[in-house]
Every structure is written in structure tokens, then in C-alpha cells.
Scaffold this active site. Structure first.
Site, PDB file in Angstrom:
ATOM      1  N   LYS A 185      -4.915  -1.589  15.536  1.00 12.75           N
ATOM      2  CA  LYS A 185      -5.615  -0.758  14.406  1.00 12.75           C
ATOM      3  C   LYS A 185      -6.824   0.028  14.952  1.00 12.75           C
ATOM      4  O   LYS A 185      -7.350   0.993  14.605  1.00 12.75           O
ATOM      5  CB  LYS A 185      -6.070  -1.777  13.409  1.00 12.75           C
ATOM      6  CG  LYS A 185      -4.893  -2.424  12.743  1.00 12.75           C
ATOM      7  CD  LYS A 185      -4.022  -1.274  11.977  1.00 12.75           C
ATOM      8  CE  LYS A 185      -3.034  -2.044  11.116  1.00 12.75           C
ATOM      9  NZ  LYS A 185      -2.002  -0.875  10.240  1.00 12.75           N
ATOM     10  N   TYR A 190      -3.554  -7.541  16.791  1.00 13.41           N
ATOM     11  CA  TYR A 190      -3.648  -6.460  15.569  1.00 13.41           C
ATOM     12  C   TYR A 190      -4.790  -5.485  15.698  1.00 13.41           C
ATOM     13  O   TYR A 190      -4.677  -4.425  15.366  1.00 13.41           O
ATOM     14  CB  TYR A 190      -3.612  -7.547  14.055  1.00 13.41           C
ATOM     15  CG  TYR A 190      -3.811  -6.795  13.114  1.00 13.41           C
ATOM     16  CD1 TYR A 190      -2.606  -6.289  12.425  1.00 13.41           C
ATOM     17  CD2 TYR A 190      -4.782  -6.733  12.337  1.00 13.41           C
ATOM     18  CE1 TYR A 190      -2.613  -5.571  11.306  1.00 13.41           C
ATOM     19  CE2 TYR A 190      -5.050  -6.132  10.868  1.00 13.41           C
ATOM     20  CZ  TYR A 190      -3.742  -5.736  10.379  1.00 13.41           C
ATOM     21  OH  TYR A 190      -3.712  -4.872   9.207  1.00 13.41           O
ATOM     22  N   SER A 197      -7.376  -0.680   9.721  1.00 10.73           N
ATOM     23  CA  SER A 197      -7.987  -1.782   9.042  1.00 10.73           C
ATOM     24  C   SER A 197      -9.420  -2.250   9.650  1.00 10.73           C
ATOM     25  O   SER A 197      -9.984  -1.706  10.601  1.00 10.73           O
ATOM     26  CB  SER A 197      -7.095  -3.121   9.680  1.00 10.73           C
ATOM     27  OG  SER A 197      -7.572  -4.312   9.181  1.00 10.73           O
ATOM     28  N   THR A 235      -1.813  -7.594  -2.170  1.00 18.31           N
ATOM     29  CA  THR A 235      -0.618  -7.153  -2.202  1.00 18.31           C
ATOM     30  C   THR A 235       0.382  -8.446  -2.273  1.00 18.31           C
ATOM     31  O   THR A 235       0.120  -9.411  -1.961  1.00 18.31           O
ATOM     32  CB  THR A 235      -0.101  -6.391  -0.701  1.00 18.31           C
ATOM     33  OG1 THR A 235      -0.263  -7.402   0.251  1.00 18.31           O
ATOM     34  CG2 THR A 235      -1.192  -5.215  -0.444  1.00 18.31           C
ATOM     35  N   LEU A 283       0.782  -1.295  -0.020  1.00 14.78           N
ATOM     36  CA  LEU A 283       0.084   0.034   0.150  1.00 14.78           C
ATOM     37  C   LEU A 283       0.983   1.302   0.022  1.00 14.78           C
ATOM     38  O   LEU A 283       0.566   2.284  -0.660  1.00 14.78           O
ATOM     39  CB  LEU A 283      -0.941   0.086   1.277  1.00 14.78           C
ATOM     40  CG  LEU A 283      -1.706  -0.932   1.529  1.00 14.78           C
ATOM     41  CD1 LEU A 283      -2.923  -1.120   2.576  1.00 14.78           C
ATOM     42  CD2 LEU A 283      -2.737  -1.411   0.037  1.00 14.78           C
ATOM     43  N   ASP A 328      12.470   3.489  11.348  1.00 19.57           N
ATOM     44  CA  ASP A 328      11.931   2.588  12.370  1.00 19.57           C
ATOM     45  C   ASP A 328      10.845   3.439  12.779  1.00 19.57           C
ATOM     46  O   ASP A 328      11.390   3.991  13.652  1.00 19.57           O
ATOM     47  CB  ASP A 328      12.848   1.834  13.480  1.00 19.57           C
ATOM     48  CG  ASP A 328      12.171   1.108  14.395  1.00 19.57           C
ATOM     49  OD1 ASP A 328      10.939   1.018  14.332  1.00 19.57           O
ATOM     50  OD2 ASP A 328      12.996   0.698  15.545  1.00 19.57           O
ATOM     51  N   VAL A 329       9.620   3.113  12.526  1.00 14.97           N
ATOM     52  CA  VAL A 329       8.644   3.824  12.958  1.00 14.97           C
ATOM     53  C   VAL A 329       8.423   4.184  14.410  1.00 14.97           C
ATOM     54  O   VAL A 329       7.986   5.275  15.068  1.00 14.97           O
ATOM     55  CB  VAL A 329       7.218   3.846  12.268  1.00 14.97           C
ATOM     56  CG1 VAL A 329       7.271   4.060  10.871  1.00 14.97           C
ATOM     57  CG2 VAL A 329       6.783   2.232  12.532  1.00 14.97           C
TER      58      VAL A 329
END
Length: 257
Positions: A165, A161, A148, A196, A17, A57-58
Site C-alpha cells: 500500500k 501489506y 490504506s 465490509t 469497496l 487477475d490484476v
């Protein structure tokens, strides 16, 4: 918000994405800063698009600051920050063997997906706040975060997860309200099942993808990364879109499994 002649940062921009978004924004005339851990792919894409690559690295403050500094150093006003870096994880709260969910993996997913998103949003927005307003409304930029559908309708095994999100979804409106003072809009896209490279290729991959997309009402297929990139551009360019979570999912509603 005109992207032509502006700078844009895309975390996770080396693939999937993020790559599709980088291509779309570069096509609109933006100088893209690709912030990703994958140096080989990220640099190649940045060179192709006439942009800049910063290994990022976020979840690390200094790393994100370096990416934002690189955007400022282009000499173009920073107008778009797109958070698309993230990781997945599948584990039940209590496994079939009776063992509890591993805490370290839960923390890792939160650290990358949620804290990483906040990290780039806050540092990027601070840089946007120092730019000159782009119009009479005082607009300075847009932050677009990637959540998501799992953040709304998490399935079995998605507790980590979905929490990460869901946190991104929960940040959307308060962040938009916070950043209104400096003319920065905040939006979140909640994708459903998107095709993807993570799914691979070949007959087995295609059969698996067909099974995944079967519950989608219409179009009866997985979403395309290019469609995500197009949505990002539309949201950047539409100045009245703010503080909203947009489902990008073909109408699917996730079932428990």
C-alpha cells in the site's frame, strides 16, 4: 468529468469497496466494467447494473488487457479506472518462533496489491489516452487507486501489506506527472477501518467491529463502503483534484498494535 455516457473499470468490483463504487458510478450514468476473479458475483452485479463483467487477475497482463478491451468495446469513452482489488496478509518480519517472514506470501501481496494496481493503471491510461478530450482542458480520464492508512502507519504484522500500500501511495504523484501529458489525473484513497462483508455478521462480529472502531475520533464507527463510493465519484467529478493521497479514516491514527 461527466460520468454519464462514459465507461468505467473497477477492479475488485464484485464486492466490498469495489461493489459500492460500481453502484455509485453506474448510478451516475456510467457503463461499469467489473473486473474481478469472482465470476458468479461479478456477473450478477454487472447484469443488475447494466454493465459488463470480465473475470480478471490484476497481476496478469493479458487478463487486465482483456478487461480494458471490454471497456473500449462498450463504445463509450473510458473515463475512470478504479483499482480496488487487493488481498491482506498478517505476518511478522521474524516470527515469535524465530522464523523469517515467508518470501512467497510477501511476493504474492506485492504482486496483487502493488503490481496489480500499476498493471491496470498503465493499461487503462493508455486506452484513455486514445479517447477524444472531454473538455477544453484536454481531460481524458481519472485513475483512482486504493491504498490504506496501513501504507502510512503500518501495524505489527503488516509489513507485506503496508509495503504494497505504501508503494501505491508512492506511485501517485509521479504517475500523475507522467499522465498529465495525456490529460489523465491520478489519485489515491487511503481508507482506514471500513465495514465490509469480510467481518461477517452476528453478535461476535459486531463486538469485534466495535473494538476496531473505538480509536476513531469521529464519527465513532467504521466507515461505510457507500461513503467510499461517494468519495470516488466526487474525485472523478472534481477536475482540479490530482496527484493527491486522500485519507478516508474518520481521523484515526493507527497504533503499533
Amino acid at each position: 468529468m461527466d460520468l454519464n455516457g462514459a465507461a468505467a473499470i473497477i477492479s475488485g468490483g464484485a464486492s466490498g469497496l469495489g461493489e459500492a463504487t460500481a453502484r455509485e458510478l453506474a448510478g451516475a450514468g456510467a457503463t461499469v466494467v467489473i473486473a474481478d476473479l469472482n465470476a458468479e458475483r461479478g456477473k450478477a452485479l454487472a447484469d443488475e447494473l447494466g454493465g459488463v463483467f470480465v473475470q480478471t487477475d490484476v497481476s496478469d497482463e493479458a487478463s487486465v488487457q482483456a478487461a480494458v478491451d471490454a471497456a473500449v468495446a462498450t463504445g463509450k469513452p473510458l473515463r475512470a479506472v478504479v483499482n480496488s482489488a487487493g488481498i491482506g496478509w498478517a505476518s511478522r518480519t521474524v516470527g515469535r518462533d524465530g522464523s523469517p517472514h515467508d518470501l512467497a506470501s510477501y511476493r504474492k501481496v506485492i504482486d496483487v496489491n502493488l503490481i496489480g494496481t500499476f498493471n491496470l493503471m498503465r493499461i487503462g491510461a493508455a486506452a484513455m489516452a486514445r479517447t477524444e478530450a472531454a473538455d477544453a482542458d484536454g481531460a481524458r480520464g481519472v485513475v483512482i487507486n486504493t491504498a490504506s492508512v496501513a501504507g502510512i502507519e503500518g501495524q505489527t504484522g503488516q509489513v507485506a501489506y503496508s509495503a504494497s500500500k505504501g508503494g501505491i501511495i508512492g506511485m501517485t504523484l509521479p504517475a500523475a506527472r507522467d499522465l498529465a501529458a495525456v490529460g489523465v489525473r491520478v489519485l489515491t484513497i487511503a481508507p482506514g477501518i471500513i465495514d465490509t462483508p469480510i467481518y461477517g455478521s452476528g453478535p461476535e462480529s459486531e463486538a469485534f467491529k466495535a473494538k476496531l472502531s473505538a480509536p476513531v475520533p469521529f464519527p465513532k464507527r467504521m466507515g461505510r463502503a457507500s461513503e467510499f463510493g461517494h468519495l470516488v465519484r466526487a474525485l472523478v467529478e472534481n477536475d482540479y483534484m490530482n496527484g493527491e493521497v486522500i485519507r478516508f479514516d474518520g481521523g484515526i491514527r493507527f497504533q503499533p498494535k
